[in-house]
Design an enzyme around this catalytic site. Structure first.
Site, PDB file in Angstrom:
ATOM      1  N   TYR A 112       0.862  -1.189   0.000  1.00 43.14           N
ATOM      2  CA  TYR A 112       0.000   0.000   0.000  1.00 43.14           C
ATOM      3  C   TYR A 112       0.893   1.231   0.000  1.00 43.14           C
ATOM      4  O   TYR A 112       1.832   1.316   0.797  1.00 43.14           O
ATOM      5  CB  TYR A 112      -0.890  -0.014   1.235  1.00 43.14           C
ATOM      6  CG  TYR A 112      -1.835   1.159   1.373  1.00 43.14           C
ATOM      7  CD1 TYR A 112      -1.630   2.119   2.369  1.00 43.14           C
ATOM      8  CD2 TYR A 112      -2.924   1.318   0.526  1.00 43.14           C
ATOM      9  CE1 TYR A 112      -2.495   3.194   2.514  1.00 43.14           C
ATOM     10  CE2 TYR A 112      -3.799   2.394   0.664  1.00 43.14           C
ATOM     11  CZ  TYR A 112      -3.573   3.329   1.660  1.00 43.14           C
ATOM     12  OH  TYR A 112      -4.436   4.394   1.798  1.00 43.14           O
TER      13      TYR A 112
ATOM     14  N   ASP B  94       9.273   2.709  -0.354  1.00 45.59           N
ATOM     15  CA  ASP B  94       8.217   3.359   0.432  1.00 45.59           C
ATOM     16  C   ASP B  94       8.480   2.981   1.897  1.00 45.59           C
ATOM     17  O   ASP B  94       8.123   1.904   2.341  1.00 45.59           O
ATOM     18  CB  ASP B  94       6.836   2.888  -0.017  1.00 45.59           C
ATOM     19  CG  ASP B  94       5.746   3.544   0.820  1.00 45.59           C
ATOM     20  OD1 ASP B  94       4.574   3.523   0.400  1.00 45.59           O
ATOM     21  OD2 ASP B  94       6.059   4.077   1.895  1.00 45.59           O
TER      22      ASP B  94
ATOM     23  N   LYS C 201       4.439   9.150   8.755  1.00 46.10           N
ATOM     24  CA  LYS C 201       4.289   8.620  10.118  1.00 46.10           C
ATOM     25  C   LYS C 201       5.319   9.213  11.094  1.00 46.10           C
ATOM     26  O   LYS C 201       5.222  10.376  11.471  1.00 46.10           O
ATOM     27  CB  LYS C 201       4.327   7.091  10.064  1.00 46.10           C
ATOM     28  CG  LYS C 201       3.119   6.523   9.269  1.00 46.10           C
ATOM     29  CD  LYS C 201       3.059   5.027   9.303  1.00 46.10           C
ATOM     30  CE  LYS C 201       2.086   4.479   8.294  1.00 46.10           C
ATOM     31  NZ  LYS C 201       0.683   4.605   8.673  1.00 46.10           N
TER      32      LYS C 201
HETATM   33  P1  KE4 Z   1      -0.934   8.241   4.577  1.00 45.75           P
HETATM   34  O1  KE4 Z   1      -1.446   8.942   3.324  1.00 45.75           O
HETATM   35  O2  KE4 Z   1      -2.001   7.427   5.259  1.00 45.75           O
HETATM   36  O3  KE4 Z   1      -0.190   9.204   5.504  1.00 45.75           O
HETATM   37  O4  KE4 Z   1       0.215   7.216   4.109  1.00 45.75           O
HETATM   38  C1  KE4 Z   1      -0.100   6.263   3.131  1.00 45.75           C
HETATM   39  C2  KE4 Z   1       0.869   5.103   3.259  1.00 45.75           C
HETATM   40  C3  KE4 Z   1       1.905   5.002   2.341  1.00 45.75           C
HETATM   41  N1  KE4 Z   1       2.798   3.998   2.413  1.00 45.75           N
HETATM   42  C4  KE4 Z   1       2.721   3.059   3.392  1.00 45.75           C
HETATM   43  C5  KE4 Z   1       3.742   1.960   3.434  1.00 45.75           C
HETATM   44  C6  KE4 Z   1       1.681   3.119   4.361  1.00 45.75           C
HETATM   45  O5  KE4 Z   1       1.610   2.166   5.319  1.00 45.75           O
HETATM   46  C7  KE4 Z   1       0.739   4.159   4.304  1.00 45.75           C
HETATM   47  C8  KE4 Z   1      -0.416   4.269   5.281  1.00 45.75           C
HETATM   48  N2  KE4 Z   1      -0.537   3.217   6.221  1.00 45.75           N
HETATM   49  C9  KE4 Z   1      -1.876   2.937   6.715  1.00 45.75           C
HETATM   50  C10 KE4 Z   1      -1.785   1.774   7.712  1.00 45.75           C
HETATM   51  N3  KE4 Z   1      -1.291   0.603   7.122  1.00 45.75           N
HETATM   52  C11 KE4 Z   1      -2.534   4.147   7.297  1.00 45.75           C
HETATM   53  C12 KE4 Z   1      -3.752   3.853   8.145  1.00 45.75           C
HETATM   54  C13 KE4 Z   1      -5.011   4.302   7.455  1.00 45.75           C
HETATM   55  O6  KE4 Z   1      -5.108   4.210   6.218  1.00 45.75           O
HETATM   56  O7  KE4 Z   1      -5.914   4.737   8.195  1.00 45.75           O
END
Ligand code: KE4
Length: 436
Positions: free
Chosen positions: A150, A245, A273
């Site tokens: 993701y 990533d 994060k």
């Molecule tokens: P954000 O746009 O949510 O800040 O980041 C996206 C993202 C990008 N790359 C990786 C490897 C990530 O894990 C994420 C976001 N992680 C999720 C949890 N696995 C966020 C939680 C959510 O979507 O509410």
């Protein structure tokens, strides 16, 4: 002594009903809705250290930790002090501040591959911007991602995506234009042959490989031996860029992220994060020649009203300055202890469980087969995970409300917290065993 299973949560239930009348699904991010674990989300009023408290006064040992940013725990005093002092001078100016330069320098010190850094406000923005730079630099349109990984919710990445998309069973989202999906090519994590096949079919058309160097969004799946070096070699041979990533693994797996641990130099890196310490910050960066394409230095446009705002920069700086070798030793010890304890709790009840762990990240998969990629993760029994989750929540432990997410341990967690969690797991495994 274990707390008796949690009584009802009337205030949270009421708040969720009200939220559901105005917010889609009652939440601002899908995985928070507890849909895949057959429960109603609890509404949180405060966090301190390793714990959160809900509106009905129940406290929980937290293993979501805001999905990774809070490596130092909830509301550390030093962070609150820094935020108060910064906020007193204003929260955002839309103009340069020294804080951005200082945080970027700190990032580059920890991750030398990031010769230039651009701050944005989320991991999604970081990944979508890195994709644009990669396409501009190579003059190629296609990108390769891995099933179950993701990279945020920008169109190019919502194809066989992990995290909430996988949890809700919509790994390829409606609304993603066919053209966008066409330029996104899929390979299988930990399978270099699948990568070779994609390049053989699209030679000369692939701008970049995007990879979570330690995958966290199909549940935790570490890279197999040779996988990351293999991706580096393919990119070098094919003239494609390697994009790590590290939104989850950055500063979490080690101060220098997965690229430090596996000694791989990506061309671009996405961060999020921890870099924001719990405030909205993302970043992308890497080779100076590539980042020199980003406006206004170059023609690749990317912008953001709140990018680099001082409050978020101050939180990120504090968070990174607090990183220490002792912290990583502590996190690794607690992670190993929890992983072993969960495995033992399942064994005692004859429940099939595979615990994938890496430092302070782990996922208990309810399956008797090893989990090394998206397909093997999908084989996990999500109903069993849901029963386990409900049993843990009732006993004051708050794991991720999805089988396909990573658990996060912070520096605020203690051995005692781990032991309490294992004791709760022993009880919660009865819910799972009873399902058979
Ligand atoms: P954000 O746009 O949510 O800040 O980041 C996206 C993202 C990008 N790359 C990786 C490897 C990530 O894990 C994420 C976001 N992680 C999720 C949890 N696995 C966020 C939680 C959510 O979507 O509410």
């Amino acid at each position: 002594m274990l707390r008796k299973p949690r009584s009802r949560t009337p205030r949270s239930d009421k708040l969720f009903a009200a939220a559901s009348r105005i917010l889609p699904g009652g939440v601002d991010s899908p995985v928070r809705a507890f849909k895949s674990v057959g429960a109603t989300p609890v509404f949180i009023v405060r966090g301190r250290g390793a714990r959160i408290e809900d509106e009905d006064g129940h406290t929980y040992i937290d293993y979501v930790m805001s999905w990774g940013p809070l490596i130092h725990g909830h509301a550390p005093r030093g962070l609150l002090k820094t935020l108060a002092a910064t906020a007193a001078k204003g929260t955002s100016f839309g103009a340069p501040t020294e804080l951005e330069t200082r945080l970027a320098q700190r990032v580059a010190t920890l991750m030398p591959s990031m010769e230039r850094v651009r701050f944005v406000s989320s991991g999604t923005e970081a990944a979508m911007s890195a994709a644009r730079v990669a396409r501009a630099a190579t003059k190629r349109d296609k990108i390769v991602k891995f099933e179950g990984c993701y990279h945020g919710h920008a169109d190019p990445f919502l194809v066989q995506a992990g995290s909430g998309a996988m949890t809700l069973g919509v790994p390829t989202s409606p609304g993603v234009a066919a053209a966008a999906a066409r330029d996104t090519l899929l390979a299988r994590y930990n399978d270099l042959d699948s990568v070779e096949r994609v390049f053989a079919r699209h030679r000369g058309q692939i701008a970049a490989i995007f990879v979570e160097p330690i995958a966290g969004n199909m549940g935790l799946v570490p890279p197999g031996d040779g996988f990351l070096p293999g991706l580096r070699a393919v990119c070098d041979r094919e003239g494609a860029l390697l994009v790590f990533d590290e939104v989850i693994s950055g500063f979490r797996a080690a101060a220098g992220g997965a690229q430090q641990i596996f000694r791989i130099r990506p061309d671009l890196t996405c961060l999020g994060k921890i870099i924001g310490g719990g405030l909205p910050v993302g970043a992308y960066g890497g080779r100076a020649d590539l980042m020199g394409l980003v406006a206004p230095a170059g023609p690749v446009y990317q912008a953001g009203t709140l990018s680099g705002n001082p409050l978020a920069m101050a939180a990120g700086l504090w968070s990174l300055e607090e990183l220490s070798p002792g912290l990583y030793t502590h996190l690794a010890q607690l992670g190993a202890r929890l992983a072993a304890g969960l495995a033992d709790a399942a064994r005692q009840r004859g429940v099939p469980l595979q615990v994938n762990a890496f430092g302070s990240l782990l996922t208990p998969f309810f399956t008797d087969q090893p989990v090394r990629d998206y397909q093997s993760a999908l084989a996990a029994d999500t109903g069993a995970y849901a029963a386990f989750f409900r049993g843990m929540l009732a006993r004051g432990v708050y794991p991720p409300p999805s089988q396909f997410e990573a658990w996060f341990i912070s520096g605020a967690h203690t051995s005692r917290d781990i032991d309490k969690t294992i004791a709760a797991a022993r009880e919660a495994m009865r819910n799972v065993e009873g399902r058979k």
